[in-house]
Design an enzyme around this catalytic site. Structure first.
Site, PDB file in Angstrom:
ATOM      1  N   GLU A  79     -65.287  41.643  37.309  1.00  0.00           N
ATOM      2  CA  GLU A  79     -66.648  41.143  37.198  1.00  0.00           C
ATOM      3  C   GLU A  79     -66.974  40.004  38.162  1.00  0.00           C
ATOM      4  O   GLU A  79     -68.134  39.592  38.256  1.00  0.00           O
ATOM      5  CB  GLU A  79     -66.898  40.698  35.758  1.00  0.00           C
ATOM      6  CG  GLU A  79     -66.831  41.846  34.764  1.00  0.00           C
ATOM      7  CD  GLU A  79     -66.741  41.386  33.318  1.00  0.00           C
ATOM      8  OE1 GLU A  79     -67.268  42.089  32.451  1.00  0.00           O
ATOM      9  OE2 GLU A  79     -66.120  40.338  33.061  1.00  0.00           O
ATOM     10  N   LYS A 113     -61.228  38.246  38.511  1.00  0.00           N
ATOM     11  CA  LYS A 113     -61.336  37.795  37.119  1.00  0.00           C
ATOM     12  C   LYS A 113     -60.383  38.587  36.232  1.00  0.00           C
ATOM     13  O   LYS A 113     -59.786  38.049  35.309  1.00  0.00           O
ATOM     14  CB  LYS A 113     -62.765  37.969  36.632  1.00  0.00           C
ATOM     15  CG  LYS A 113     -62.993  37.553  35.185  1.00  0.00           C
ATOM     16  CD  LYS A 113     -64.449  37.734  34.777  1.00  0.00           C
ATOM     17  CE  LYS A 113     -64.668  37.310  33.332  1.00  0.00           C
ATOM     18  NZ  LYS A 113     -66.089  37.474  32.917  1.00  0.00           N
ATOM     19  N   GLN A 114     -60.235  39.882  36.526  1.00  0.00           N
ATOM     20  CA  GLN A 114     -59.438  40.761  35.677  1.00  0.00           C
ATOM     21  C   GLN A 114     -58.907  41.925  36.498  1.00  0.00           C
ATOM     22  O   GLN A 114     -59.257  42.110  37.657  1.00  0.00           O
ATOM     23  CB  GLN A 114     -60.296  41.284  34.526  1.00  0.00           C
ATOM     24  CG  GLN A 114     -61.478  42.127  34.973  1.00  0.00           C
ATOM     25  CD  GLN A 114     -62.746  41.786  34.247  1.00  0.00           C
ATOM     26  OE1 GLN A 114     -63.364  40.764  34.528  1.00  0.00           O
ATOM     27  NE2 GLN A 114     -63.153  42.633  33.328  1.00  0.00           N
TER      28      GLN A 114
END
Length: 331
Positions: free
Chosen positions: A38, A163-164
């Site tokens: 994201e 972020k991930q």
């Protein structure tokens, strides 16, 4: 599948065919997306998106052929539905045959990001050209969101930080499409640049760490994932628990340390216990049969609790047939 599965796969394949944009290079591109990461907004040719879009269209083509040959009545119903409705993309006013040709064209010409000279798969069309910074303090942060206090989102978009999990999800879902060298190099690259500001990230990295032969790193990530709603810092749960993260913790255990995967419709169990664990037990439903699995440092014991119908599977790297109870030595 008869009630809605085939149609769902074909409808989503039509969506992806409608998102393909021709480029001057002769390939189709998927532009202006946010992939699983994201932090990366408005990027082009996100690797996860493009590879999964091609998988979707390819699967739709496979099911098209199956229905046409083996289920002509269902094929006819879907074809009539396609002709009668006003839908977006390739389904609008076309028969399924036209949709099939669009899927085929898309699969053949969609751009798929390829590994660079260091065997690293680019996350999108510009990730690897962004600025590289020292992320140590964000990797070691006790609370998420530390990077947002130092940079705004526009600035983060210009940094090599995730972020991930993003690209690594591909290695979980489509592992057979990448070489071990690419998976190892890409895992190392992005693990260093992922700060896990999403509750869904740690579990994916834990599963991949097991695949990379890093059970202790996997166990550390697993512990952090399980502490999101159970640990000392509960502020992030003020608005409710992270239910999807709980599913991720289950995946850490069963897919990661338990080694369960399905590839090409075949079951595989290749466990890797961390040092802290002496024993792991879990159950899974495989094609209507309930299988109980017990893993220790020395062996795997698999029991068919439903019946004794033979189950073909791979255990610890070897093809096996489960009939009742199967014992496989690990040492």
């Amino acid at each position: 599948m008869d009630q809605y599965g085939y149609e769902l796969i074909m409808d989503t394949a039509c969506f992806w065919a409608s998102r393909l944009e021709p480029g001057e290079d002769g390939f189709y591109h998927i532009n202006d997306v946010v992939g699983p990461d994201e932090f990366r907004e408005h990027v082009n040719d996100n690797a996860f998106t493009n590879y999964m879009a091609r998988w979707n269209m390819s699967k739709a083509m496979e099911y098209y052929q199956i229905l046409k040959a083996e289920k002509p009545n269902l094929f006819g119903k879907l074809e009539t539905k396609w002709e009668n409705r006003a839908a977006d993309g390739c389904a609008s006013g076309h028969v399924l045959e036209d949709a099939y040709e669009k899927w085929k064209d898309g699969c053949e010409h969609i751009i798929l990001p390829l590994p660079n000279e260091q065997n690293v798969l680019p996350q999108d069309d510009r990730y690897l050209s962004c600025r590289d910074i020292d992320l140590t303090k964000y990797k070691q942060q006790e609370h998420i969101g530390g990077i947002m206090r130092d940079y705004n989102l526009e600035q983060i978009n210009q940094i090599q930080v995730s972020k991930q999990a993003d690209v690594l999800v591909l290695f979980f879902l489509l592992e057979d499409q990448f070489t071990p060298e690419v998976k190892a190099a890409t895992w190392k690259y992005y693990e260093q640049r992922t700060i896990h500001d999403s509750s869904l990230s740690l579990s994916t990295h834990a599963v991949l760490a097991c695949d990379m032969g890093e059970p202790e790193m996997a166990y550390d990530l697993y512990q952090k994932a399980s502490m999101i709603d159970l640990g000392p810092f509960m502020g992030s749960s003020n608005m409710g628990i992270h239910a999807a993260s709980f599913g991720g913790v289950w995946q850490c255990v069963v897919y990661g340390f338990g080694g369960v995967r399905m590839l090409g419709g075949k079951l595989r169990i290749n466990p890797l216990l961390p040092d802290a664990w002496k024993r792991l037990t879990y159950t899974i439903i495989w094609k209507g049969q309930k299988l109980a699995v017990e893993v220790t440092k020395d062996e795997i014991v698999i029991e068919n609790l439903t019946g004794e119908t033979p189950v073909e599977l791979e255990v610890a790297g070897q093809a096996r047939v489960l009939e009742g109870i199967l014992n496989v030595a690990l040492r």
